[in-house]
Design an enzyme around this catalytic site. Sequence first.
Site, PDB file in Angstrom:
ATOM      1  N   GLY A  17       0.925  -1.062   0.007  1.00  0.00           N
ATOM      2  CA  GLY A  17      -0.033   0.419  -0.283  1.00  0.00           C
ATOM      3  C   GLY A  17       0.676   1.390   0.413  1.00  0.00           C
ATOM      4  CB  CYS A 153      -2.852  10.996   8.723  1.00  0.00           C
ATOM      5  SG  CYS A 153      -4.188  11.101   8.204  1.00  0.00           S
TER       6      CYS A 153
END
Length: 348
Positions: A17, A153
């Site tokens: 990924g 994040c």
Amino acid sequence: MTAVAGPVRAAVVGGAGYIGGELVRLLLGHPRVELTTVTSRRLAGRRVSSTHPNLRGLTELTFTAPEDLGRHDVLLLATEHGLAMGAMRGLLDLADTVVDLSADFRLRDPAVFAAYYGGPHAAPDLLAEFVTGLPELHRKQLRDADRISVPGCMATAAILALHPLADAGLLGAGEVTVDGRTGSSGSGSTPSSANVHAERSGAMRVFAPTAHRHQAEIAQAVGVPARMTATGVEAVRGVQVLCRVPLADGVDEVATRAVYRRSYRDEPFVRVVAGRRGTYRLPEPKILAGSNFCDVGFAVDPGGGWALLVAALDNLVKGGAGNAVQCLNVRYGWPERLGLEFPGLHPA
């Protein structure tokens, strides 16, 4: 912690990924890490550079099946949410240090995890053993940590924006609101109908109007109630969060600027960006792409009583892989900037 000279043998688990690719990119350039294994069940046997074309000519590694992982000094887990917690007991036997970049070990309370992720945790007894992988708040604990969980994040950006005022007791009573904006890479590399170009291009899609999962991380880290929304915007990389906060009586711009400067003056990857004019007077993710910086800033309402806090970062680097590498640098006693020197680009 006595500094380890290296090289440290590392493996990336779930390397197909976007986060996995960034881990590979950063570790290949790290002078004290030897990246020996990158796993992928689906792509086992194929060249890593066939999936991450920016790495052509930099590595001859091929993807390894997870069952052939073997023992390493460090495992960095970039697996889908929900996989690490089920496999963690076996993974802990394969490395001295495990760094998990999924959501599985970010929340300390199993009941909170169940509420936000829709089911019970598979290894609740291990939750307390993981140190939050955010050096700005947990540097001391990370120096001896063998089990590290890297925050999300948008959570990282919001926590770094909110922490100075919360820690100094300058927030007023009441909730804070967090408005997160993220580029398409935040959705991962798995195709879906919502992420095809015809649907994503030009869109500003509110995909989490209430109760985004990162709000639980923010409340846990900062100690204040938070409500969060999230919007997908026309960008590939980048996160920007806007935090609207009540201020304690008498807190003005001078006091706010002073506490931010004091909190982050010695931090290698947090910059206070709060100008009164200019194109980039507040944090903007565009100029941070590829870098491990998080820029934080603020605007205090002239009438008093509240402020807008702004933070920006690259969701794949400081919001993921770069933060993990920074944690490794702390854990092994290396300079924190090691392997993370890229400053971003302008113009981009």
